[in-house]
Design an enzyme around this catalytic site. Structure first.
Site, mmCIF file in Angstrom:
data_model
loop_
_atom_site.group_PDB
_atom_site.id
_atom_site.type_symbol
_atom_site.label_atom_id
_atom_site.label_comp_id
_atom_site.label_asym_id
_atom_site.label_seq_id
_atom_site.Cartn_x
_atom_site.Cartn_y
_atom_site.Cartn_z
ATOM 1 N N ASN A 175 0.802 -1.232 0.000
ATOM 2 C CA ASN A 175 0.000 0.000 0.000
ATOM 3 C C ASN A 175 0.834 1.281 0.000
ATOM 4 O O ASN A 175 0.412 2.269 -0.590
ATOM 5 C CB ASN A 175 -1.038 -0.009 1.135
ATOM 6 N N GLY A 190 2.298 -5.164 7.497
ATOM 7 C CA GLY A 190 1.319 -5.871 6.682
ATOM 8 C C GLY A 190 0.091 -6.186 7.495
ATOM 9 O O GLY A 190 -0.232 -5.485 8.461
ATOM 10 N N SER A 191 -0.567 -7.260 7.130
ATOM 11 C CA SER A 191 -1.829 -7.607 7.769
ATOM 12 C C SER A 191 -1.594 -8.196 9.160
ATOM 13 O O SER A 191 -0.538 -8.766 9.440
ATOM 14 C CB SER A 191 -2.582 -8.609 6.907
ATOM 15 N N GLY A 251 1.202 -10.931 10.259
ATOM 16 C CA GLY A 251 2.089 -10.421 11.307
ATOM 17 C C GLY A 251 2.115 -11.322 12.533
ATOM 18 O O GLY A 251 3.163 -11.560 13.130
ATOM 19 N N GLU A 290 4.065 -3.635 12.245
ATOM 20 C CA GLU A 290 3.147 -2.523 11.958
ATOM 21 C C GLU A 290 1.988 -3.150 11.202
ATOM 22 O O GLU A 290 2.139 -3.553 10.049
ATOM 23 C CB GLU A 290 3.838 -1.467 11.087
ATOM 24 N N CYS A 346 -3.245 2.064 6.488
ATOM 25 C CA CYS A 346 -3.461 1.489 7.820
ATOM 26 C C CYS A 346 -3.990 2.515 8.799
ATOM 27 O O CYS A 346 -4.570 2.159 9.812
ATOM 28 C CB CYS A 346 -2.161 0.891 8.320
ATOM 29 N N GLU A 399 8.379 2.907 14.961
ATOM 30 C CA GLU A 399 9.332 3.292 13.923
ATOM 31 C C GLU A 399 9.415 4.814 13.911
ATOM 32 O O GLU A 399 8.575 5.498 14.484
ATOM 33 C CB GLU A 399 8.843 2.787 12.560
HETATM 34 P P1 NAD Z 1 0.165 -8.933 3.894
HETATM 35 O O1 NAD Z 1 0.286 -9.273 5.322
HETATM 36 O O2 NAD Z 1 -0.598 -9.827 3.030
HETATM 37 O O3 NAD Z 1 1.597 -8.805 3.224
HETATM 38 C C1 NAD Z 1 2.600 -7.959 3.744
HETATM 39 C C2 NAD Z 1 3.948 -8.495 3.341
HETATM 40 O O4 NAD Z 1 4.159 -9.756 4.010
HETATM 41 C C3 NAD Z 1 4.105 -8.778 1.857
HETATM 42 O O5 NAD Z 1 5.397 -8.459 1.448
HETATM 43 C C4 NAD Z 1 3.880 -10.278 1.789
HETATM 44 O O6 NAD Z 1 4.491 -10.873 0.681
HETATM 45 C C5 NAD Z 1 4.528 -10.731 3.068
HETATM 46 N N1 NAD Z 1 4.067 -12.044 3.559
HETATM 47 C C6 NAD Z 1 2.889 -12.653 3.329
HETATM 48 N N2 NAD Z 1 2.868 -13.865 3.908
HETATM 49 C C7 NAD Z 1 4.054 -14.022 4.538
HETATM 50 C C8 NAD Z 1 4.622 -15.055 5.332
HETATM 51 N N3 NAD Z 1 3.968 -16.168 5.601
HETATM 52 N N4 NAD Z 1 5.855 -14.864 5.820
HETATM 53 C C9 NAD Z 1 6.534 -13.731 5.585
HETATM 54 N N5 NAD Z 1 6.050 -12.727 4.839
HETATM 55 C C10 NAD Z 1 4.822 -12.855 4.326
HETATM 56 O O7 NAD Z 1 -0.397 -7.450 3.883
HETATM 57 P P2 NAD Z 1 -0.769 -6.567 2.605
HETATM 58 O O8 NAD Z 1 -2.096 -7.020 2.156
HETATM 59 O O9 NAD Z 1 0.350 -6.508 1.647
HETATM 60 O O10 NAD Z 1 -0.838 -5.130 3.275
HETATM 61 C C11 NAD Z 1 -1.986 -4.632 3.819
HETATM 62 C C12 NAD Z 1 -1.929 -4.650 5.324
HETATM 63 O O11 NAD Z 1 -0.802 -3.924 5.806
HETATM 64 C C13 NAD Z 1 -3.108 -3.995 5.969
HETATM 65 O O12 NAD Z 1 -3.611 -4.771 7.002
HETATM 66 C C14 NAD Z 1 -2.544 -2.695 6.503
HETATM 67 O O13 NAD Z 1 -3.242 -2.150 7.576
HETATM 68 C C15 NAD Z 1 -1.185 -3.091 6.877
HETATM 69 N N6 NAD Z 1 -0.344 -1.906 6.967
HETATM 70 C C16 NAD Z 1 0.111 -1.479 8.179
HETATM 71 C C17 NAD Z 1 0.890 -0.354 8.281
HETATM 72 C C18 NAD Z 1 1.413 0.136 9.591
HETATM 73 O O14 NAD Z 1 2.398 0.857 9.590
HETATM 74 N N7 NAD Z 1 0.825 -0.203 10.714
HETATM 75 C C19 NAD Z 1 1.222 0.356 7.150
HETATM 76 C C20 NAD Z 1 0.737 -0.091 5.930
HETATM 77 C C21 NAD Z 1 -0.025 -1.226 5.866
#
Ligand code: NAD
Length: 465
Positions: free
Chosen positions: A143, A219-220, A224, A241, A275, A444
């Site tokens: 994102n 990520g999600s 996470g 995060e 997020c 961060e």
């Molecule tokens: P996601 O969790 O699907 O993916 C995030 C990253 O993790 C990607 O690079 C993905 O390839 C990797 N990943 C997926 N499965 C994995 C595994 N089993 N082991 C290691 N890495 C793995 O999330 P997304 O759909 O790409 O992003 C959206 C999410 O990110 C939303 O929930 C959003 O709120 C969150 N987000 C949080 C922040 C913050 O700073 N708090 C900022 C931006 C986005």
């Protein structure tokens, strides 16, 4: 020899197509990094890190500033690349490349200031050292590919670590370009490597690799949580995060015109794929109708369309699948306010404000990650705080009031890492950013950015004869 195995049984693609979300067309195909290649990358990074940590702080700072200057010089190129792979509006994308530069500059300023403490003790001298961790793995979402990568990579490098960045499958292009610029700036080879690939394969190989000292994951919440569990196995350091479901609390005494005028972009920026999106608009009951009357024209005025047009305020969602997910949160015939979106190709979804839902509806409790918000009424300050905190998330939030005492009381009472009063700002590279509760762990940016990528070592030196 791969030491890590993909567990789902499905064959993993050797490469990922990168689509332009505004057209749905493939713009690049990027090879995936295999676990064996991750292993090799860790080994090379560890070698590079030793030299980097031993270099004079001023030299490290200079190289990071040179990297920042090159990013600045390539702002337009990086921004255009982000528009193509992520569908961001060009205005946002320019800001994002600028943010990467700013984080590098800010953290470069910390290299010579990464001081420990001298603590009074009897019988000797006690000092602390902030030592680099070694090789840090950064896993980024799609994102905000550049800023989020930068928030971890900049401080980690500045603190003397090597960094392996795993970008999201959908958005590896700016990360790959940034790695080229790092080399061009003179950063040691292999110190900052970008490893594109699937999360469950390339990402997992980083998370489980014994040579990686810390994972900075964004990520999600679902992924996470599993990353943290895997890190626990070897007590690997981890920052998370994760998601959010942030409130925008509007009290009756607020400047309602401003609150209504700014509410749309507080959840529509980046098409809601943010997020920090303020997707729960909580409005004090006596001004509820008036607020909605003010909000409706503000939603209608949001310009949704071609992200490469500088006048566009909101572009498409990242993918067709994401659009379907977002659609599933909007019940057929739901009451509310809807903006417009282009028909035809591209993964567009109109700005949507849902008014008829209760606080337990999925759209009111789950992270939609699209241009959808709910409006819920509240009675008084206590009720507002209760509703604001009725979520497992705690990332951001805003509150609108002219009462200073209330602003402070509510800011302290809402369990979230980043709050703004009479504003929606949440991320500045020189202030800390991160979540309470299931929105994450660790912080961060801000004054502690570099320290988060160090271990504190305490040394006592006896002065006894
Ligand atoms: P996601 O969790 O699907 O993916 C995030 C990253 O993790 C990607 O690079 C993905 O390839 C990797 N990943 C997926 N499965 C994995 C595994 N089993 N082991 C290691 N890495 C793995 O999330 P997304 O759909 O790409 O992003 C959206 C999410 O990110 C939303 O929930 C959003 O709120 C969150 N987000 C949080 C922040 C913050 O700073 N708090 C900022 C931006 C986005």
């Amino acid at each position: 020899m791969p030491r890590h195995h993909h567990t789902t049984g499905a064959p993993e693609p050797a490469a990922h197509d990168v689509l332009d979300p505004a057209t749905g067309r493939t713009v690049a195909t990027v090879p995936a990094t295999t676990p064996a290649e991750v292993d090799e990358a860790v080994r090379r990074a560890a070698d590079a890190q030793r030299g980097w940590a031993a270099a004079a702080p001023g030299d490290r700072a200079r190289l990071l500033r040179r990297f920042a200057a090159l990013v600045d010089g390539h702002n337009e190129e990086l921004a255009r690349l982000e528009v193509r792979e992520a569908g961001h509006t060009i205005g946002n994308a320019r800001w994002e490349a600028g943010n990467f530069r700013d984080v590098l500059d800010y953290t470069a300023g910390g290299v010579e200031r990464l001081t420990g403490e001298q603590i009074p003790v009897p019988g000797g001298l006690d000092v602390t050292f902030l030592e680099p961790l070694g090789v840090v793995g950064v896993i980024a979402p799609w994102n905000f590919p550049m800023p989020i990568a930068g928030w971890s990579c900049g401080p980690a490098l500045a603190a003397g670590n090597a960094v392996l960045l795993k970008p999201a499958e959908a958005t590896p292009l700016t990360a790959l370009r940034l790695a080229e610029l790092a080399l061009e700036a003179g950063l040691p080879e292999h110190l900052f490597q970008v490893l594109p690939g699937a999360g469950a394969v390339t990402g997992d190989a980083l998370v489980t690799h014994p040579g990686v000292a810390k994972i900075a994951f964004t990520g999600s919440s679902a992924v996470g949580t599993s990353v943290m569990a895997k890190c626990a196995a070897s007590v690997k350091r981890v920052t998370l995060e994760l998601g959010g479901k942030s409130p925008n609390i509007v009290f009756a005494d607020a400047d309602l015109e401003r609150a209504a005028a700014t509410a749309p972009m507080s959840f529509l920026d980046n098409a809601g794929q943010d997020c920090c999106a303020r997707t729960r608009i909580l409005v004090q009951r006596e001004v509820y109708d008036l607020f909605l009357d003010l909000l409706a024209p503000a939603i209608a005025a949001v310009r949704v369309g071609d992200p490469s047009d500088a006048a566009t305020e909101m572009g498409p969602l990242i993918s067709a699948a994401q659009r379907e997910r977002v659609r599933s949160y909007v019940p057929d015939g739901a009451a509310g306010i809807r903006g417009s979106a282009p028909e035809g190709p591209g993964f567009f979804f109109p700005p949507t404000v849902l008014t008829g839902l209760g606080p337990d509806a999925p759209a009111a409790t789950e992270e939609v990650f699209g241009p959808v918000a709910v409006v819920l009424p509240f009675t008084d300050e206590q009720d507002a705080v209760r509703l604001a905190n009725a979520t497992p998330y705690g990332l951001s939030g805003s509150l609108w009031t002219r009462d200073v005492g209330r602003a402070l009381r509510v800011s302290r009472a809402v369990a979230a890492g980043n709050l703004s009063v009479n504003s929606h700002s949440s991320v500045r590279y020189w202030t800390p950013f991160g979540g309470y509760k299931r929105s994450g762990i660790g912080r961060e940016l801000g004054p502690g950015a570099l320290a988060a990528f160090t271990e504190t070592k305490n040394v006592f030196i006896s002065t006894e004869d």
